[in-house]
Design an enzyme around this catalytic site. Structure first.
Site, mmCIF file in Angstrom:
data_model
loop_
_atom_site.group_PDB
_atom_site.id
_atom_site.type_symbol
_atom_site.label_atom_id
_atom_site.label_comp_id
_atom_site.label_asym_id
_atom_site.label_seq_id
_atom_site.Cartn_x
_atom_site.Cartn_y
_atom_site.Cartn_z
ATOM 1 N N GLY A 1 0.836 -1.203 0.000
ATOM 2 C CA GLY A 1 0.000 0.000 0.000
ATOM 3 C C GLY A 1 0.864 1.243 0.000
ATOM 4 O O GLY A 1 1.976 1.237 0.552
ATOM 5 N N SER A 2 0.377 2.294 -0.627
ATOM 6 C CA SER A 2 1.209 3.494 -0.791
ATOM 7 C C SER A 2 0.347 4.751 -0.833
ATOM 8 O O SER A 2 0.664 5.693 -1.551
ATOM 9 C CB SER A 2 2.005 3.389 -2.084
ATOM 10 O OG SER A 2 1.098 3.152 -3.165
ATOM 11 N N TRP B 1 -1.330 7.182 4.295
ATOM 12 C CA TRP B 1 -0.735 6.527 5.468
ATOM 13 C C TRP B 1 0.280 5.470 5.032
ATOM 14 O O TRP B 1 1.330 5.308 5.651
ATOM 15 C CB TRP B 1 -1.846 5.915 6.317
ATOM 16 C CG TRP B 1 -1.462 5.306 7.652
ATOM 17 C CD1 TRP B 1 -1.919 4.126 8.151
ATOM 18 C CD2 TRP B 1 -0.606 5.859 8.666
ATOM 19 N NE1 TRP B 1 -1.403 3.898 9.408
ATOM 20 C CE2 TRP B 1 -0.593 4.950 9.746
ATOM 21 C CE3 TRP B 1 0.155 7.027 8.759
ATOM 22 C CZ2 TRP B 1 0.157 5.170 10.908
ATOM 23 C CZ3 TRP B 1 0.909 7.246 9.927
ATOM 24 C CH2 TRP B 1 0.902 6.336 10.972
ATOM 25 N N PHE C 1 -9.906 -2.695 -0.572
ATOM 26 C CA PHE C 1 -9.060 -3.334 -1.587
ATOM 27 C C PHE C 1 -8.323 -4.574 -1.074
ATOM 28 O O PHE C 1 -7.679 -5.284 -1.838
ATOM 29 C CB PHE C 1 -8.020 -2.337 -2.119
ATOM 30 C CG PHE C 1 -8.640 -1.075 -2.654
ATOM 31 C CD1 PHE C 1 -9.650 -1.127 -3.611
ATOM 32 C CD2 PHE C 1 -8.232 0.170 -2.199
ATOM 33 C CE1 PHE C 1 -10.240 0.039 -4.111
ATOM 34 C CE2 PHE C 1 -8.806 1.334 -2.685
ATOM 35 C CZ PHE C 1 -9.813 1.269 -3.640
ATOM 36 N N LYS D 1 -13.827 3.958 15.488
ATOM 37 C CA LYS D 1 -13.745 5.418 15.698
ATOM 38 C C LYS D 1 -14.069 6.167 14.419
ATOM 39 O O LYS D 1 -14.446 7.348 14.467
ATOM 40 C CB LYS D 1 -12.389 5.812 16.284
ATOM 41 C CG LYS D 1 -11.178 5.573 15.372
ATOM 42 C CD LYS D 1 -10.905 6.649 14.369
ATOM 43 C CE LYS D 1 -9.833 6.237 13.383
ATOM 44 N NZ LYS D 1 -9.661 7.184 12.264
ATOM 45 N N ASN E 1 -12.565 11.659 7.752
ATOM 46 C CA ASN E 1 -13.980 11.333 7.935
ATOM 47 C C ASN E 1 -14.718 12.511 8.571
ATOM 48 O O ASN E 1 -15.806 12.890 8.142
ATOM 49 C CB ASN E 1 -14.128 10.084 8.814
ATOM 50 C CG ASN E 1 -13.737 8.818 8.078
ATOM 51 O OD1 ASN E 1 -14.481 8.317 7.251
ATOM 52 N ND2 ASN E 1 -12.531 8.317 8.345
HETATM 53 N N1 LIG Z 1 -4.386 8.718 6.087
HETATM 54 C C1 LIG Z 1 -4.345 8.693 7.411
HETATM 55 O O1 LIG Z 1 -4.170 9.727 8.064
HETATM 56 C C2 LIG Z 1 -4.480 7.398 8.121
HETATM 57 C C3 LIG Z 1 -5.014 6.274 7.529
HETATM 58 N N2 LIG Z 1 -5.109 5.102 8.224
HETATM 59 C C4 LIG Z 1 -5.654 3.894 7.627
HETATM 60 O O2 LIG Z 1 -4.687 3.360 6.738
HETATM 61 C C5 LIG Z 1 -5.335 2.640 5.687
HETATM 62 C C6 LIG Z 1 -4.763 3.117 4.369
HETATM 63 O O3 LIG Z 1 -5.073 4.473 4.213
HETATM 64 P P1 LIG Z 1 -4.232 5.478 3.294
HETATM 65 O O4 LIG Z 1 -2.853 5.000 3.070
HETATM 66 O O5 LIG Z 1 -4.413 6.817 3.901
HETATM 67 O O6 LIG Z 1 -4.978 5.352 1.886
HETATM 68 P P2 LIG Z 1 -5.613 6.532 1.022
HETATM 69 O O7 LIG Z 1 -6.867 7.008 1.643
HETATM 70 O O8 LIG Z 1 -4.566 7.526 0.699
HETATM 71 O O9 LIG Z 1 -6.095 5.731 -0.288
HETATM 72 C C7 LIG Z 1 -5.444 5.780 -1.483
HETATM 73 C C8 LIG Z 1 -4.735 4.481 -1.769
HETATM 74 O O10 LIG Z 1 -5.645 3.525 -2.329
HETATM 75 C C9 LIG Z 1 -5.003 2.927 -3.437
HETATM 76 N N3 LIG Z 1 -5.962 2.400 -4.386
HETATM 77 C C10 LIG Z 1 -6.869 3.068 -5.137
HETATM 78 N N4 LIG Z 1 -7.562 2.200 -5.918
HETATM 79 C C11 LIG Z 1 -7.069 0.954 -5.640
HETATM 80 C C12 LIG Z 1 -7.381 -0.356 -6.091
HETATM 81 N N5 LIG Z 1 -8.339 -0.562 -6.980
HETATM 82 N N6 LIG Z 1 -6.678 -1.373 -5.563
HETATM 83 C C13 LIG Z 1 -5.738 -1.179 -4.629
HETATM 84 N N7 LIG Z 1 -5.392 0.034 -4.162
HETATM 85 C C14 LIG Z 1 -6.061 1.084 -4.663
HETATM 86 C C15 LIG Z 1 -4.209 4.069 -4.031
HETATM 87 O O11 LIG Z 1 -3.201 3.571 -4.873
HETATM 88 C C16 LIG Z 1 -3.629 4.701 -2.788
HETATM 89 O O12 LIG Z 1 -2.467 4.028 -2.406
HETATM 90 C C17 LIG Z 1 -6.843 2.910 5.867
HETATM 91 O O13 LIG Z 1 -7.442 1.793 6.483
HETATM 92 C C18 LIG Z 1 -6.893 4.117 6.791
HETATM 93 O O14 LIG Z 1 -8.048 4.131 7.613
HETATM 94 C C19 LIG Z 1 -4.659 4.999 9.503
HETATM 95 C C20 LIG Z 1 -4.091 6.076 10.137
HETATM 96 C C21 LIG Z 1 -3.971 7.351 9.497
HETATM 97 O O1 LIG Z 2 -7.031 7.201 11.458
HETATM 98 C C1 LIG Z 2 -6.768 8.380 11.352
HETATM 99 C C2 LIG Z 2 -6.116 9.156 12.415
HETATM 100 O O2 LIG Z 2 -5.651 8.323 13.440
HETATM 101 C C3 LIG Z 2 -7.152 9.131 10.150
HETATM 102 O O3 LIG Z 2 -8.518 9.190 10.103
HETATM 103 P P1 LIG Z 2 -9.213 9.602 8.748
HETATM 104 O O4 LIG Z 2 -9.172 8.415 7.829
HETATM 105 O O5 LIG Z 2 -10.588 10.019 9.127
HETATM 106 O O6 LIG Z 2 -8.394 10.752 8.208
#
Ligand SMILES: NC(=O)C1=CN([C@@H]2O[C@H](COP(=O)(O)OP(=O)(O)OC[C@H]3O[C@@H](n4cnc5c(N)ncnc54)[C@H](O)[C@@H]3O)[C@@H](O)[C@H]2O)C=CC1
Ligand SMILES: O=C(CO)COP(=O)(O)O
Length: 426
Positions: A21-22, A25, A113, A284, A351
């Site tokens: 994943g990229s 986060w 995904f 949450k 969110n």
């Molecule tokens: N962004 C944040 O601040 C935080 C996110 N998280 C959790 O981390 C997890 C990942 O979140 P993020 O990295 O922020 O993702 P993101 O919200 O930035 O989502 C985009 C990602 O989804 C991928 N994507 C899009 N279509 C796709 C497909 N068909 N197949 C596979 N990948 C695809 C994109 O390439 C990109 O890497 C989530 O469960 C989120 O709740 C946890 C803590 C903080």
């Molecule tokens: O998990 C998160 C902070 O800890 C990020 O939450 P959001 O996906 O709502 O931005």
């Protein structure tokens, strides 16, 4: 990949790390672990693979592949712009190649995904790999509810822990201090430095079936574990027979995982409650939507605090009701993965922000997500639907009035103005 140098335990091999994943986060966690693999050559191979879902981006007026831009400019210009990534972080569009020979797999992608990705990973990873899930969401099927840590572990035949906390990615990527919680309850065979983290689980609080069989009292208290066995997050002896990590690798235990993730700006607490850590991160997000709704309605901080109070109670109740044997209330009330994540997510998470804007502008949360997030994905909307489907099938919607209200507001059946009365008895 064998190296001539001896690793920390005198063995000859080092752990290879892949982040699956990229996104926002995923790229931030990749930065963190690549900094640490470089700093700890006695434990880890320096290069970290980051699997990228390939797409075209416009950069320097040219349409280019995202992986090409990341590897050339060391920046994920789409999902984590303006943050320099370490040069030992390698963006790889091939999932199979990215995970090849990796002993540590970090799952960090939007939860919608992960099913397809895990399907592609079956049979492609080394059998003694171990995982950490950074995914915030739950997996709901006709059979019941499971956490991604357990679902990934069972699906791939490996052990998988969980990382979650008050972790808004953009702040951490900018190296502003934060804390996180990693839950890892390692199988005894991997656990050469820490005392066994497979304790006899606490006896169950009375709880309802999640349709996943739970441990019997005998299994919980007296059944010894064989070498290839471990307990799952519900305290049962897992059906997955694990392959031990070969002795030439450094042990995969709390110390090693802390070394991999801890940074001066990202403080890690290691715990064993995988279910609590995973559930806190998933649930949450529903509460953060509710906080966004009341903020968008202009009700201010008192209303938001009320949402957090009720939301926390429903999170704890849900955890005890469906994962009751092993879950600890303290994970929700004392750890970054619980109350701290709830507070940060209800203050500045995506969110929260999208739900607030939806109410302010009178459009759906999904429309705001598409318009504002440039491809990033909300997890709260789908988690609200999944948790509601799970509760409705069991006739329990009224026992979780806030979770239910969020679902009904998303579906247009309730309005934000209904929230105070809907949660009045909580
Ligand atoms: N962004 C944040 O601040 C935080 C996110 N998280 C959790 O981390 C997890 C990942 O979140 P993020 O990295 O922020 O993702 P993101 O919200 O930035 O989502 C985009 C990602 O989804 C991928 N994507 C899009 N279509 C796709 C497909 N068909 N197949 C596979 N990948 C695809 C994109 O390439 C990109 O890497 C989530 O469960 C989120 O709740 C946890 C803590 C903080
Ligand atoms: O998990 C998160 C902070 O800890 C990020 O939450 P959001 O996906 O709502 O931005």
């Amino acid at each position: 990949m064998a190296s001539g140098l001896l690793s920390a335990n005198g063995g000859s091999r080092k752990h290879k790390v892949t982040v699956v994943g990229s996104g926002n986060w995923g790229s931030t966690i990749s930065k963190i672990v690549a900094e640490n693999t470089k700093g700890h050559p006695e434990l880890f191979e320096e290069d970290v693979q980051m699997w990228v879902y390939e797409e075209e981006v416009t950069y320097e007026d040219k349409t280019q592949k995202l992986t090409t831009v990341i590897n050339k400019h060391h920046e994920n210009v789409k999902y984590l712009p303006n943050i320099k990534l370490p040069t030992n972080l390698i963006a790889n569009p091939s999932l199979e190649d990215a995970v090849s020979e990796s002993t540590i797999l970090i799952f960090n992608l939007p939860h919608q995904f992960i099913h397809r990705i895990c399907g592609q990973l079956k049979g492609k990873i080394v059998p003694y790999a171990r995982g950490i899930s950074c995914i915030k969401g739950v997996n709901v099927t006709d059979e019941g509810i499971s956490l991604f840590s357990e679902w990934i572990g069972e699906g791939l035949g490996i052990y998988c822990g969980a990382l979650s906390g008050a972790n808004i990615a953009s702040e951490i990527a900018a190296e502003k201090w934060s804390e996180t919680t990693i839950a890892y309850d390692p199988p005894p065979m991997d656990n050469s430095r820490n005392p066994s983290r497979n304790p006899t689980p606490r006896s169950a609080t009375p709880n309802r079936s999640s349709d996943s069989p739970r441990a019997s009292a005998d299994e919980l208290s007296i059944t010894p574990l064989a070498d290839t066995q471990h307990r799952d997050v519900r305290g049962r002896i897992s059906k997955t027979r694990l392959t031990p990590v070969p002795p030439e690798y450094p042990p995969l235990d709390h110390d090693t995982f802390k070394t991999l993730f801890h940074r001066p700006y990202f403080h890690v607490r290691m715990v064993s409650d995988v279910a609590g850590v995973s559930l806190g991160g998933a649930l949450k997000n529903i509460v953060a939507l509710a906080a966004g709704f009341v903020d968008g309605r202009g009700w201010g901080d008192n209303a938001k605090a009320a949402i957090m109070r009720v939301g926390l109670l429903e999170m704890v109740k849900f955890g005890h009701e469906f994962f009751g044997e092993t879950i600890s209330t303290g994970t929700f009330t004392e750890e970054s993965a619980g109350v701290a994540d709830l507070i940060t997510s209800c203050s500045g998470g995506r969110n929260f922000r999208c739900a607030r804007k939806a109410v302010e502008t009178g459009v759906s949360v999904q429309d705001v997500e598409r318009a504002e997030l440039n491809g990033q994905k909300l997890q709260g909307t789908s988690t609200a639907v999944e948790v509601n489907s799970f509760l409705r099938r069991r006739g329990l919607e009224q026992e979780y009035p806030l979770f239910t209200a969020v679902y009904n507001i998303l579906e247009g059946r309730n309005s934000v103005d209904d929230i105070p009365n809907l949660v009045a008895r909580t």
